[in-house]
Scaffold this active site. Structure first.
Site, mmCIF file in Angstrom:
data_model
loop_
_atom_site.group_PDB
_atom_site.id
_atom_site.type_symbol
_atom_site.label_atom_id
_atom_site.label_comp_id
_atom_site.label_asym_id
_atom_site.label_seq_id
_atom_site.Cartn_x
_atom_site.Cartn_y
_atom_site.Cartn_z
ATOM 1 N N ASP A 1 0.840 -1.197 0.000
ATOM 2 C CA ASP A 1 0.000 0.000 0.000
ATOM 3 C C ASP A 1 0.874 1.247 0.000
ATOM 4 O OD1 ASP A 1 -2.373 1.452 -0.020
ATOM 5 O OD2 ASP A 1 -2.534 1.492 2.158
ATOM 6 N N LEU A 2 1.773 1.323 -0.975
ATOM 7 C CA LEU A 2 2.643 2.491 -1.069
ATOM 8 C C LEU A 2 1.827 3.680 -1.556
ATOM 9 C CD1 LEU A 2 5.551 3.509 -0.772
ATOM 10 C CD2 LEU A 2 5.883 3.004 -3.201
#
Length: 236
Positions: A167-168
């Protein structure tokens, strides 16, 4: 690997910072509130509390589901063994990255509460002092003061170590008062063999997060030149 310092039929307490006198109370917000140690709250992939105590400054995060399944259960996860739980895996990955010198929060401890084949969990990490997330900095229109090449270089540092951040986004990149770049929130992340495909998907996800926030907040702007600088830093 985390040290299992206490276990019974219904609870696993996992510790990384062995020098601290951690107990299960450390994961109870009432415990900290009684000491006037809760200094703020937040949201993200879980409920978050910021703790300023005699033992140090910590972030306490309660694991929470997202998406459609959260309508059925926000906090309960199927238990199929301790090493498969989200807190054990995140704490273990944080230890690996922290010991390699990657810019991540210091892992402190985690806990799992079991009940009828399901578990709930919390994670404790050290606070990154003087840090603000990239989203807030951009929203405050501090773009020109940011070192976009350095942001890209740090992301590349994680990728070269095989760290896949699932979940960058602009909320999970932090920059402290010394302009050091950090990554946070490694729930459901893992270490894998470096590969151009997943690395590019990480970058694409970050770009989508910029575009998404720009549609919601007129003051949130990442220019093409700034994104290009980030990519230049990433590619070295």
């Amino acid at each position: 690997m985390p040290q299992l310092i206490k276990t019974n039929a219904h609870r696993y307490l996992m510790q990384s910072a062995a020098q601290l006198p951690i107990t299960q109370d450390w994961f109870n917000t009432d415990f900290w509130q009684q000491q006037n140690a809760v200094k703020g709250t937040g949201t993200g992939r879980g409920d978050v509390w910021f703790i300023d105590s005699q033992y140090g400054q910590f972030v306490l995060r309660r694991y929470r589901r997202g998406g459609l399944i959260a309508k059925l259960s926000k906090r309960h996860f199927v238990f199929s063994g301790l090493h498969r739980t989200r807190p054990w895996q995140e704490l273990s990955l944080l230890e690996t990255m922290y010991n390699q010198g990657l810019p991540v929060p210091q892992p402190i401890a985690a806990i799992c509460h079991l009940n009828k084949g399901f578990y709930q969990a919390e994670l404790l990490t050290a606070t990154i002092k003087g840090a603000t997330d990239l989203f807030d900095l951009i929203k405050q229109q501090q773009n020109d003061q940011l070192d976009w090449k350095e942001i890209g270089r740090v992301i590349a540092q994680f990728h070269k170590a095989g760290i896949f951040h699932s979940d960058l986004n602009c909320h999970n990149i932090m920059i402290d008062n010394a302009s050091k770049v950090w990554l946070i929130d490694f729930d459901k992340c893992r270490q894998r063999k470096p590969d151009a495909s997943w690395m590019q998907s990480n970058l694409d996800r970050l770009k989508r997060s910029f575009d998404k926030e720009a549609t919601k907040y007129p003051e949130f702007t990442v220019t093409d030149a700034q994104w290009t600088a980030l990519l230049a830093g990433y590619h070295g």
